[in-house]
Write a protein that holds these residues in place. Sequence first.
Motif, short mmCIF file in Angstrom:
data_model
loop_
_atom_site.label_atom_id
_atom_site.label_comp_id
_atom_site.label_asym_id
_atom_site.label_seq_id
_atom_site.Cartn_x
_atom_site.Cartn_y
_atom_site.Cartn_z
N ALA A 121 0.82 -1.22 0.00
CA ALA A 121 0.00 0.00 0.00
C ALA A 121 0.85 1.26 0.00
O ALA A 121 0.50 2.26 -0.64
CB ALA A 121 -0.94 0.00 1.20
N LYS A 122 1.97 1.24 0.70
CA LYS A 122 2.80 2.45 0.78
C LYS A 122 3.43 2.81 -0.56
O LYS A 122 3.76 3.97 -0.79
CB LYS A 122 3.89 2.27 1.84
CG LYS A 122 3.32 2.28 3.24
CD LYS A 122 4.38 2.30 4.29
CE LYS A 122 3.69 2.34 5.64
NZ LYS A 122 4.58 2.50 6.73
N SER A 123 3.55 1.84 -1.46
CA SER A 123 4.17 2.15 -2.75
C SER A 123 3.24 2.97 -3.64
O SER A 123 3.69 3.56 -4.62
CB SER A 123 4.64 0.88 -3.46
OG SER A 123 3.54 0.05 -3.75
N VAL A 124 1.95 3.01 -3.32
CA VAL A 124 1.02 3.85 -4.09
C VAL A 124 0.29 4.83 -3.16
O VAL A 124 -0.85 5.20 -3.40
CB VAL A 124 0.00 3.00 -4.91
CG1 VAL A 124 0.67 2.36 -6.10
CG2 VAL A 124 -0.72 2.00 -4.04
N ALA A 125 1.00 5.25 -2.13
CA ALA A 125 0.43 6.25 -1.22
C ALA A 125 0.25 7.57 -1.96
O ALA A 125 0.88 7.80 -3.00
CB ALA A 125 1.34 6.43 -0.01
N VAL A 126 -0.59 8.43 -1.42
CA VAL A 126 -0.87 9.72 -2.07
C VAL A 126 0.43 10.49 -2.26
O VAL A 126 1.19 10.70 -1.33
CB VAL A 126 -1.87 10.54 -1.24
CG1 VAL A 126 -2.09 11.91 -1.86
CG2 VAL A 126 -3.19 9.79 -1.12
N ALA A 127 0.65 10.91 -3.50
CA ALA A 127 1.85 11.67 -3.85
C ALA A 127 1.50 13.16 -3.91
O ALA A 127 0.33 13.54 -3.94
CB ALA A 127 2.39 11.19 -5.20
N PHE A 128 2.52 13.99 -3.97
CA PHE A 128 2.32 15.44 -4.04
C PHE A 128 1.45 15.82 -5.23
O PHE A 128 0.58 16.68 -5.12
CB PHE A 128 3.67 16.16 -4.09
CG PHE A 128 3.54 17.65 -4.16
CD1 PHE A 128 3.14 18.38 -3.05
CD2 PHE A 128 3.79 18.32 -5.35
CE1 PHE A 128 3.00 19.75 -3.12
CE2 PHE A 128 3.65 19.70 -5.42
CZ PHE A 128 3.26 20.41 -4.30
N ILE A 129 1.65 15.17 -6.37
CA ILE A 129 0.86 15.51 -7.56
C ILE A 129 -0.62 15.25 -7.29
O ILE A 129 -1.49 15.97 -7.79
CB ILE A 129 1.35 14.75 -8.81
CG1 ILE A 129 0.62 15.27 -10.04
CG2 ILE A 129 1.16 13.26 -8.67
CD1 ILE A 129 1.19 14.78 -11.35
N GLY A 130 -0.92 14.23 -6.50
CA GLY A 130 -2.31 13.95 -6.14
C GLY A 130 -2.91 15.07 -5.31
O GLY A 130 -4.09 15.42 -5.46
N LYS A 131 -2.11 15.66 -4.45
CA LYS A 131 -2.59 16.78 -3.63
C LYS A 131 -2.84 18.02 -4.50
O LYS A 131 -3.83 18.73 -4.32
CB LYS A 131 -1.59 17.08 -2.51
CG LYS A 131 -1.51 15.95 -1.49
CD LYS A 131 -0.52 16.28 -0.40
CE LYS A 131 -0.32 15.13 0.56
NZ LYS A 131 -1.48 14.76 1.34
N VAL A 132 -1.94 18.28 -5.45
CA VAL A 132 -2.12 19.41 -6.36
C VAL A 132 -3.37 19.20 -7.22
O VAL A 132 -4.16 20.12 -7.44
CB VAL A 132 -0.86 19.61 -7.24
CG1 VAL A 132 -1.09 20.70 -8.28
CG2 VAL A 132 0.35 19.93 -6.38
N LYS A 133 -3.57 17.96 -7.67
CA LYS A 133 -4.77 17.62 -8.45
C LYS A 133 -6.03 17.90 -7.64
O LYS A 133 -6.99 18.48 -8.15
CB LYS A 133 -4.73 16.15 -8.86
CG LYS A 133 -5.99 15.70 -9.54
CD LYS A 133 -6.42 14.27 -9.24
CE LYS A 133 -6.26 13.76 -7.88
NZ LYS A 133 -7.45 13.31 -7.19
N THR A 134 -6.00 17.54 -6.38
CA THR A 134 -7.16 17.77 -5.52
C THR A 134 -7.45 19.26 -5.36
O THR A 134 -8.60 19.69 -5.43
CB THR A 134 -6.94 17.12 -4.14
OG1 THR A 134 -6.78 15.70 -4.34
CG2 THR A 134 -8.11 17.37 -3.20
N VAL A 135 -6.41 20.07 -5.19
CA VAL A 135 -6.59 21.52 -5.08
C VAL A 135 -7.21 22.07 -6.37
O VAL A 135 -8.14 22.89 -6.33
CB VAL A 135 -5.26 22.23 -4.75
CG1 VAL A 135 -5.38 23.74 -4.90
CG2 VAL A 135 -4.80 21.86 -3.35
N ALA A 136 -6.73 21.61 -7.53
CA ALA A 136 -7.29 22.06 -8.81
C ALA A 136 -8.76 21.64 -8.93
O ALA A 136 -9.60 22.43 -9.36
CB ALA A 136 -6.47 21.50 -9.97
N GLN A 137 -9.07 20.41 -8.53
CA GLN A 137 -10.46 19.92 -8.58
C GLN A 137 -11.38 20.77 -7.70
O GLN A 137 -12.45 21.19 -8.14
CB GLN A 137 -10.55 18.48 -8.08
CG GLN A 137 -10.21 17.44 -9.07
CD GLN A 137 -10.29 16.05 -8.45
OE1 GLN A 137 -10.53 15.88 -7.26
NE2 GLN A 137 -10.07 15.04 -9.27
N ILE A 138 -10.96 20.99 -6.47
CA ILE A 138 -11.78 21.75 -5.52
C ILE A 138 -11.98 23.18 -6.02
O ILE A 138 -13.08 23.72 -5.97
CB ILE A 138 -11.16 21.72 -4.11
CG1 ILE A 138 -11.06 20.29 -3.58
CG2 ILE A 138 -11.94 22.61 -3.14
CD1 ILE A 138 -12.34 19.53 -3.52
#
Length: 191
Positions: free
Chosen positions: A121-138
């Motif tokens: 599970a840790k090998s596909v943990a949320v990455a920084f790009i995922g957080k930026v994607k979430t900010v763009a979505q919101i």
Amino acid sequence: MLPNIPTGLTWLRIILIPVFVGIYYLPDTMLSPIARNWIGMSVFSIAAITDAFDGYLARKWGEVSAFGAFLDPVADKLMVAAALILLVMLHRAEAYLAIIIIGREIAISALREWMAQLGQAKSVAVAFIGKVKTVAQITAIIALLLYQPLIPGIDTVWLGTVALWVAAILTLWSMFHYLRLAAPHIASGDS
């Protein structure tokens, strides 16, 4: 047993989904279109704020649980999917962008579940790009829900549309990032 506060915030986010969607089904005699946009955007924003705080509080107070870790991303994906479908229905977002974003969320959730079963599970943990994607979505969703000027000189329709395109591009980029991380396990036929 009552849930802890972080898990309670996650449940609140799930409970807000039908409230949020229902606002857009109220007749104009009950709620003007402008009021509907402001209230809908506000409810979605409250949900987004709870998303920012539940994980933070869980870590800070040592209330991280397996159930909370499972429920949080489910609540996030349900809220975003509901908002995107609603925006498509309102003709404020393109269906193909919503399909890209929702499809990626489903695919990566399944990938994460599979990797967790492999103990990776840790090998596909949320990455920084995922957080930026979430900010763009919101950002996109809030702007497109409001659909009217908030700050003079800033067109929320333009901002929301651009942010949704950025979110879709980052969605695909992050999906390929996670698939690349999982590729050795996929190639080896782990099961």
